[in-house]
Design an enzyme around this catalytic site. Structure first.
Site, PDB file in Angstrom:
ATOM      1  NE  ARG B 128      -3.930   0.425   1.852  1.00  0.00           N
ATOM      2  CZ  ARG B 128      -4.988   0.915   1.526  1.00  0.00           C
ATOM      3  NH1 ARG B 128      -5.058   2.385   1.294  1.00  0.00           N
ATOM      4  NH2 ARG B 128      -5.898   0.363   0.978  1.00  0.00           N
ATOM      5  CG  HIS B 193      -6.128  11.211  -0.042  1.00  0.00           C
ATOM      6  ND1 HIS B 193      -6.004   9.702   0.313  1.00  0.00           N
ATOM      7  CD2 HIS B 193      -5.715  11.854   0.544  1.00  0.00           C
ATOM      8  CE1 HIS B 193      -5.347  10.001   1.544  1.00  0.00           C
ATOM      9  NE2 HIS B 193      -5.224  11.181   1.779  1.00  0.00           N
TER      10      HIS B 193
HETATM   11 ZN   LIG Z   1      -9.432   1.139   2.242  1.00  0.00          ZN
END
Ligand SMILES: [Zn+2]
Lengths: 422, 248
Positions: B128, B193
């Site tokens: 990630r 984001h």
């Molecule tokens: Zn998530």
């Protein structure tokens, strides 16, 4: 005496850790003992005559734990608890070392532990709690837990270890679902707020999903009113007035959770009057709406740990409060997640501070909040803020994240929770 | 412009994980600061779509809701295509962007079909990516935060910018600096984001300028925006300095 060598080593390491860094090093001795004697933690915690109680959930667990401990002690129980907020396994082991005999026993009737949902799932495999109290499911640490399902699954793992009762928040849909899966295997106790209390919080209580229906009073304990630091709870058909350590519905829900958990632990011995009195007597928690006198000025500290508590605190500020300092520190790795919070209710902020001063100032600006100054140096901001004459409306109010709270406490020399208390 | 600028916020609850929906608020405020009235319409089903649309914001959501969100978005596929063709500015972040692509490959090998509006697709990352993300774009330096579990492949020819720090669309075979985001006409896809438009007002103003030009209105940032943008700049420079880059 199977743990005696490990306990002795742990104590020596603890002394050395303190010697190197006064007041610090709390997790290191635990790490050492966990390595030498991996069964120590679970065996000791499972060995209390009255069993082990675990309080977990996204938010409110440390306040709930303190309240539960106070209620149990008021009933005459000896309680071991992790007061140092060392809620990881090494920290827990270190806390146990403080009190363990060389046989690995601790005097006390019951252990009450606050457990971080993530760490709880890691270490709960070997624990056999009699009671597990679940507070709520919020997505409060996006870097670690990506979604509500993950948080709910971790809480489910902890709850599945319960041998007696699981205490759940009936307003939190994830916990309602979790409880229905446990039904039959273990007793379930429920608590919730009345529709009036929910209606008084138009943005909700911050749960990932709020249940559609309120808990009927016949099915559990209810919070029926909150007014500032006064709350009313309904227990078995009788209303009780309760004082809270800080303003706000979330503290009242924490108190209700503690009451419900106390009943689960005490069974027939549970006395709501004794419990309510004990919870009402808890002094305000530092940094969670506590009012202290610093440098001759009354200041209210407000800790925001997630978007929900940020919003609730903004909404519950006295209208027109004209001296506000907001400080967000490095503990908030990515301040993006605060942006759903509508901060417009703050109106005007004298200082935006902390290492994330620019970020919070940017958000406040887009919410039309007027910012007098952006001062990344928190010490300087605090000095100038406190030096201002008393406000015309409300109290001097400092809203901070956990890291800024620690820095504020250090800067102002507020070493303990008692310092400067009214 | 007689009517207010119409900004659509697509699925603000399901696609607002990191505060992405705040970008609609940022656009509306900047428009107001420029003296242009603005309105945000939260769209939860196709029936909520307003008659007039000037700007569209689509945020990022949780993976457990991917299919459910895709199914709702799919009912707006023709409208989305129409906006793209008409040149209506669209900002799509994270999974919101991924769902507009050919599809999303999940870690377990299954694929969530996308709407097929933009080229490329999302494939699992080894690890990630959760960190600051800085890129050089034709708008200048863009700074923000990324938190995603997938690469984006097939956008190389039309990226938003070149990665200076962070992961972006993912590592490129053979090494070297990768790219971030996707630009297709006036549609912008990005992993940046949260309030990316507040942090990078140059991108916000590009979207606003494009939207208002379509209505024959010239956009000039308001005084308030100019002041607030100094705060954003200080914030960007702070992150850049921490990562060893020069200040703007
Ligand atoms: Zn998530």
């Amino acid at each position: 005496m199977r743990y005696a060598p490990a306990i002795l080593v742990g104590r020596i390491v603890r002394v050395l850790a303190r010697w190197r860094k006064p007041g610090g090093g709390s997790a290191v001795p635990g790490l050492v003992v966990n390595t030498i004697a991996p069964g120590f933690l679970a065996r000791t915690l499972n060995g209390f005559p009255g069993g082990l109680v675990i309080v977990t959930g996204s938010s409110g667990k440390s306040t709930t734990t303190k309240m539960l401990v106070a209620a149990l002690r008021a009933h005459g129980l000896g309680v071991f608890t992790n007061e140092s907020t060392a809620n990881i396994s090494q920290g827990l082991t270190s806390a146990l070392l403080e009190q363990a005999s060389l046989a690995g026993r601790i005097s006390g009737d019951v252990a009450v532990l606050e457990m971080d949902e993530g760490h709880g799932a890691l270490i709960s495999g070997s624990l056999k709690p009699r009671v597990v109290a679940l507070t709520n499911v919020m997505v409060d640490q996006i870097d670690r837990f990506h979604d509500s399902e993950m948080v709910a699954a971790m809480l489910g793992k902890i709850a599945s270890r319960a041998t007696g009762t699981v205490v759940v928040n009936a307003d939190d849909q994830y916990l309602v679902d979790l409880a229905s899966r446990l039904e039959g295997a273990v007793a379930v106790s429920r608590y919730g707020v009345s529709s009036d209390v929910l209606a008084a919080n138009p943005r909700g209580l911050g749960y990932s999903v709020t249940a559609d229906h309120r808990l009927p009073s016949a099915d559990g304990m209810l919070l029926t009113a909150v007014d500032g630091r006064d709350a009313t709870v309904l227990v078995d058909g009788t209303s009780h007035a309760m004082g809270l350590p800080a303003r706000g519905t979330h503290y009242a829900v924490d108190a209700l959770t503690a009451l419900c958990a106390a009943q689960a632990v005490l069974g027939e011995r549970f006395d709501p009057v004794v419990s309510v009195a004990a919870i009402s007597a808890i002094p305000p928690v530092f940094g969670r709406g506590e009012i202290v006198t610093v440098r001759g000025r009354k200041v209210e500290f407000v800790l925001v740990q997630n978007p929900a508590s940020f919003q609730l605190n903004v909404d519950s500020l006295a209208a027109g409060t004209d001296q506000i300092l907001v400080a967000i520190g490095s503990d908030v790795r990515d301040p993006s997640y605060f942006w759903p919070v509508d901060t417009s209710g703050l109106g005007r902020v004298l200082f935006a501070s902390g290492s994330k001063a620019q970020e919070i100032a940017l958000q406040l600006s887009y919410d039309d909040v007027i910012i007098d100054r952006i001062e990344s140096d928190l010490g300087r901001a605090l000095d100038e803020f406190l030096a201002l004459p008393d406000p015309r409306i409300g109290l001097k109010t400092i809203i901070f994240s956990a890291d800024s709270m620690r820095r504020t406490r250090a800067h102002l020399g507020l070493v303990s929770n008692m310092a400067g208390r009214e | 412009m007689m009517r207010p600028l119409s900004i659509v916020s697509v699925l603000p609850e399901l696609l607002g994980t990191n505060g992405d929906a705040a970008n609609a608020r940022v656009l509306a405020q900047r428009a107001r600061w420029a003296g242009v009235d603005a309105e945000i319409t939260p769209v939860r089903t196709a029936a909520d779509l307003p008659e007039q649309i000037d700007l569209v914001v689509i945020g990022s959501g949780s993976d457990t809701e991917l299919t459910a969100v895709r199914d709702i978005l799919a009912t707006m596929t023709e409208r989305l295509r129409g906006w793209c063709t008409a040149g209506i500015p669209i900002l799509a972040i994270g999974t919101g962007w991924e769902l507009l692509s050919w599809g999303i490959e999940l870690g377990d090998g299954t694929v969530v079909e996308g709407l097929g509006i933009v080229t490329g697709r999302a494939v699992p990352l080894a690890e990630r990516a959760t960190d600051d993300l800085i890129l050089d774009s034709r708008f200048g330096r863009l700074v923000g935060f990324e938190n995603h579990a997938r690469d984006y492949v097939g956008a190389e020819a039309s990226a938003l910018g070149r990665v200076r720090s962070g992961t972006g669309n993912g590592p490129i075979p053979g090494g070297g600096t990768g790219v971030e985001g996707l630009v297709m006409g006036n549609l912008f896809g990005t992993h940046l984001h949260g309030p990316v438009l507040a942090r990078n007002p140059v991108l916000a103003d590009h979207l606003l300028r494009t939207a208002l030009a379509r209505a024959g209105v010239e956009y000039v940032p308001g005084d308030r925006a100019v002041a607030v943008d100094e705060i954003a700049k200080a914030g960007r420079n702070q992150i850049a300095a921490r990562l060893g880059l020069t200040a703007e």
